[in-house]
Design a protein around this motif. Structure first.
Motif, PDB file in Angstrom:
ATOM      1  N   THR A  63      71.263  68.129   7.801  1.00  0.00           N
ATOM      2  CA  THR A  63      72.012  67.838   9.031  1.00  0.00           C
ATOM      3  C   THR A  63      71.069  67.271  10.080  1.00  0.00           C
ATOM      4  N   LEU A  64      71.507  66.161  10.688  1.00  0.00           N
ATOM      5  CA  LEU A  64      70.683  65.514  11.714  1.00  0.00           C
ATOM      6  C   LEU A  64      71.118  66.004  13.102  1.00  0.00           C
ATOM      7  N   ILE A  65      72.436  65.921  13.332  1.00  0.00           N
ATOM      8  CA  ILE A  65      72.990  66.359  14.624  1.00  0.00           C
ATOM      9  C   ILE A  65      74.010  67.455  14.364  1.00  0.00           C
ATOM     10  N   GLU A  66      73.931  68.506  15.170  1.00  0.00           N
ATOM     11  CA  GLU A  66      74.925  69.567  15.084  1.00  0.00           C
ATOM     12  C   GLU A  66      75.374  69.928  16.494  1.00  0.00           C
ATOM     13  N   VAL A  67      76.659  69.762  16.742  1.00  0.00           N
ATOM     14  CA  VAL A  67      77.222  70.036  18.065  1.00  0.00           C
ATOM     15  C   VAL A  67      78.132  71.245  17.939  1.00  0.00           C
ATOM     16  N   GLU A  68      77.925  72.198  18.845  1.00  0.00           N
ATOM     17  CA  GLU A  68      78.734  73.433  18.787  1.00  0.00           C
ATOM     18  C   GLU A  68      79.409  73.666  20.119  1.00  0.00           C
ATOM     19  N   LYS A  69      80.741  73.678  20.087  1.00  0.00           N
ATOM     20  CA  LYS A  69      81.552  74.048  21.261  1.00  0.00           C
ATOM     21  C   LYS A  69      81.113  73.311  22.523  1.00  0.00           C
ATOM     22  N   LEU A  70      81.072  71.998  22.428  1.00  0.00           N
ATOM     23  CA  LEU A  70      80.617  71.191  23.562  1.00  0.00           C
ATOM     24  C   LEU A  70      81.745  70.986  24.569  1.00  0.00           C
ATOM     25  N   ASP A  71      81.449  71.340  25.811  1.00  0.00           N
ATOM     26  CA  ASP A  71      82.338  71.028  26.935  1.00  0.00           C
ATOM     27  C   ASP A  71      81.604  69.989  27.785  1.00  0.00           C
ATOM     28  N   ALA A  72      82.346  69.057  28.382  1.00  0.00           N
ATOM     29  CA  ALA A  72      81.706  68.084  29.285  1.00  0.00           C
ATOM     30  C   ALA A  72      82.598  67.890  30.497  1.00  0.00           C
ATOM     31  N   PHE A  73      81.955  67.679  31.628  1.00  0.00           N
ATOM     32  CA  PHE A  73      82.686  67.618  32.898  1.00  0.00           C
ATOM     33  C   PHE A  73      82.257  66.401  33.720  1.00  0.00           C
ATOM     34  N   TYR A  74      83.221  65.870  34.467  1.00  0.00           N
ATOM     35  CA  TYR A  74      82.914  64.923  35.553  1.00  0.00           C
ATOM     36  C   TYR A  74      83.385  65.621  36.822  1.00  0.00           C
TER      37      TYR A  74
ATOM     38  N   PHE B 279      86.495  69.529  25.358  1.00  0.00           N
ATOM     39  CA  PHE B 279      86.862  70.941  25.271  1.00  0.00           C
ATOM     40  C   PHE B 279      86.411  71.509  23.922  1.00  0.00           C
ATOM     41  N   GLY B 280      85.276  72.176  23.898  1.00  0.00           N
ATOM     42  CA  GLY B 280      84.851  72.888  22.692  1.00  0.00           C
ATOM     43  C   GLY B 280      84.721  72.022  21.454  1.00  0.00           C
ATOM     44  N   VAL B 281      84.099  70.850  21.621  1.00  0.00           N
ATOM     45  CA  VAL B 281      83.948  69.936  20.472  1.00  0.00           C
ATOM     46  C   VAL B 281      82.807  70.407  19.564  1.00  0.00           C
TER      47      VAL B 281
ATOM     48  N   LEU C 236      81.433  61.931  24.613  1.00  0.00           N
ATOM     49  CA  LEU C 236      80.699  62.610  23.539  1.00  0.00           C
ATOM     50  C   LEU C 236      79.374  61.884  23.278  1.00  0.00           C
ATOM     51  N   LEU C 237      79.415  60.556  23.170  1.00  0.00           N
ATOM     52  CA  LEU C 237      78.172  59.819  22.911  1.00  0.00           C
ATOM     53  C   LEU C 237      77.192  59.991  24.079  1.00  0.00           C
ATOM     54  N   ARG C 238      77.725  59.921  25.289  1.00  0.00           N
ATOM     55  CA  ARG C 238      76.850  60.046  26.463  1.00  0.00           C
ATOM     56  C   ARG C 238      76.256  61.454  26.568  1.00  0.00           C
ATOM     57  N   SER C 239      76.976  62.441  26.057  1.00  0.00           N
ATOM     58  CA  SER C 239      76.432  63.811  26.065  1.00  0.00           C
ATOM     59  C   SER C 239      75.297  63.923  25.046  1.00  0.00           C
ATOM     60  N   LEU C 240      75.477  63.261  23.898  1.00  0.00           N
ATOM     61  CA  LEU C 240      74.433  63.321  22.856  1.00  0.00           C
ATOM     62  C   LEU C 240      73.153  62.628  23.311  1.00  0.00           C
ATOM     63  N   THR C 241      73.284  61.612  24.185  1.00  0.00           N
ATOM     64  CA  THR C 241      72.105  60.852  24.600  1.00  0.00           C
ATOM     65  C   THR C 241      71.541  61.318  25.938  1.00  0.00           C
ATOM     66  N   GLY C 242      72.092  62.402  26.484  1.00  0.00           N
ATOM     67  CA  GLY C 242      71.534  62.946  27.724  1.00  0.00           C
ATOM     68  C   GLY C 242      71.989  62.213  28.971  1.00  0.00           C
ATOM     69  N   LEU C 243      72.976  61.343  28.847  1.00  0.00           N
ATOM     70  CA  LEU C 243      73.459  60.607  30.018  1.00  0.00           C
ATOM     71  C   LEU C 243      74.496  61.432  30.785  1.00  0.00           C
ATOM     72  N   ASN C 244      75.171  62.332  30.091  1.00  0.00           N
ATOM     73  CA  ASN C 244      76.056  63.303  30.747  1.00  0.00           C
ATOM     74  C   ASN C 244      75.318  64.613  30.772  1.00  0.00           C
ATOM     75  N   ARG C 245      74.992  65.094  31.955  1.00  0.00           N
ATOM     76  CA  ARG C 245      74.200  66.322  32.027  1.00  0.00           C
ATOM     77  C   ARG C 245      75.068  67.530  32.319  1.00  0.00           C
ATOM     78  N   LYS C 246      76.320  67.251  32.737  1.00  0.00           N
ATOM     79  CA  LYS C 246      77.178  68.394  33.086  1.00  0.00           C
ATOM     80  C   LYS C 246      77.931  68.837  31.841  1.00  0.00           C
ATOM     81  N   ILE C 247      77.235  69.588  31.003  1.00  0.00           N
ATOM     82  CA  ILE C 247      77.822  69.982  29.719  1.00  0.00           C
ATOM     83  C   ILE C 247      77.570  71.469  29.444  1.00  0.00           C
ATOM     84  N   GLY C 248      78.385  72.000  28.548  1.00  0.00           N
ATOM     85  CA  GLY C 248      78.161  73.360  28.065  1.00  0.00           C
ATOM     86  C   GLY C 248      78.217  73.319  26.547  1.00  0.00           C
ATOM     87  N   GLY C 249      77.636  74.308  25.890  1.00  0.00           N
ATOM     88  CA  GLY C 249      77.627  74.320  24.425  1.00  0.00           C
ATOM     89  C   GLY C 249      76.264  73.941  23.894  1.00  0.00           C
ATOM     90  N   LYS C 250      76.205  73.723  22.596  1.00  0.00           N
ATOM     91  CA  LYS C 250      74.901  73.461  21.968  1.00  0.00           C
ATOM     92  C   LYS C 250      74.875  72.084  21.319  1.00  0.00           C
TER      93      LYS C 250
END
Ligand code: ATP
Length: 232
Positions: free
Chosen positions: A2-13, A20-22, A45-59
């Motif tokens: 596994t290269l990327i593993e996302v657990e229960k990702l929340d993202a906010f603007y 919601f819990g992706v 989702l892509l912007r969260s993976l690349t650190g462009l969205n910083r307002k996130i929860g989850g792993k």
């Protein structure tokens, strides 16, 4: 592996929640199609993976490291590259100058300037031209080339063929085959589902910030996908 593993990702603007819990994963060398209607949360989702969205929860784990909270620059250096929607080239720089921006990550690997020019010969012919004088398709090639020159482990491509002429879209998808043959993993956001299924291994559909379908590309049930895409 596994290269990327996302657990229960929340993202906010601000107060608005966009994801919601992706939970999702990407295997080494895998190509994942990410589809969904406008506003479903694909770019988020892509912007969260690349650190462009910083307002996130989850792993978010990349090669086993927890990267949620890392800066976009650190994530780029660790091996995740983005081909952003709208390409985001530097208008006053030439094609070649835009391409070499990718080398700022200082990662080494198979992708060199001459290999990018082999992949997209038109860029070699126009290397000294201002990037924004190129057609939309050629600009997309520059954006892909710039990402390749950072020699990432995974390349995230947002709305890769939006607004481009069919012939150029064909060239870009042909290039994906070459890129995949080198062992790079891809996530491709695409409106043209038939086309993206022709290159990808697996598909994820998002609706209103949640994953509504995951399927192997060779076994996508189109009725189920329609419901997953538009809702009941
Ligand atoms: P599109 O195909 O339109 O790009 P998408 O699936 O990529 O859609 P996102 O751009 O991730 O969707 O948007 C998800 C939600 O977040 C939408 O409701 C959108 O309006 C909202 N959103 C996106 N960017 C911002 C922002 N910068 N500020 C506030 N809300 C935003």
């Amino acid at each position: 592996m596994t290269l990327i593993e996302v657990e229960k990702l929340d993202a906010f603007y601000g107060d608005m929640q966009a994801l919601f819990g992706v939970s999702m994963h990407l295997a080494e060398k895998e190509c994942l199609a990410l589809v969904g209607a406008n506003g479903a949360g694909k770019s988020t989702l892509l912007r969260s993976l690349t650190g462009l969205n910083r307002k996130i929860g989850g792993k978010i784990r990349f090669e086993g490291n927890e990267i949620a909270g890392w800066s976009a620059e650190r994530i780029a250096r660790t091996g995740i590259a983005m081909v952003p929607e709208g390409r985001m080239l530097f208008p006053s720089l030439t094609v070649e100058e835009n391409l070499t921006m990718g080398q700022l990550t200082k990662r080494s690997g198979n992708w060199t300037l001459s290999r990018v020019y082999e992949l997209f010969p038109v860029l070699a012919e126009r290397r000294s031209q201002a990037a924004t004088t190129m057609s939309g398709g050629q600009q997309q090639m520059v954006a892909i080339g710039r990402a390749l020159l950072s020699n990432p482990r995974v390349m995230l491509c947002d709305e890769i063929s939006l607004g481009l002429a069919p012939v150029v879209v064909g060239q870009i998808y042909e290039a994906f085959n070459t890129i995949r043959a080198e062992g790079m993993a891809l996530i491709v956001v695409e409106q043209d589902i038939t086309r993206v299924l022709s290159v990808c291994d697996r598909l994820l559909c998002l609706l209103k910030g949640q994953i509504t379908l995951e399927a192997r590309a060779s076994a996508v049930d189109m009725d189920k996908l329609t419901t997953a895409y538009f809702g009941e």
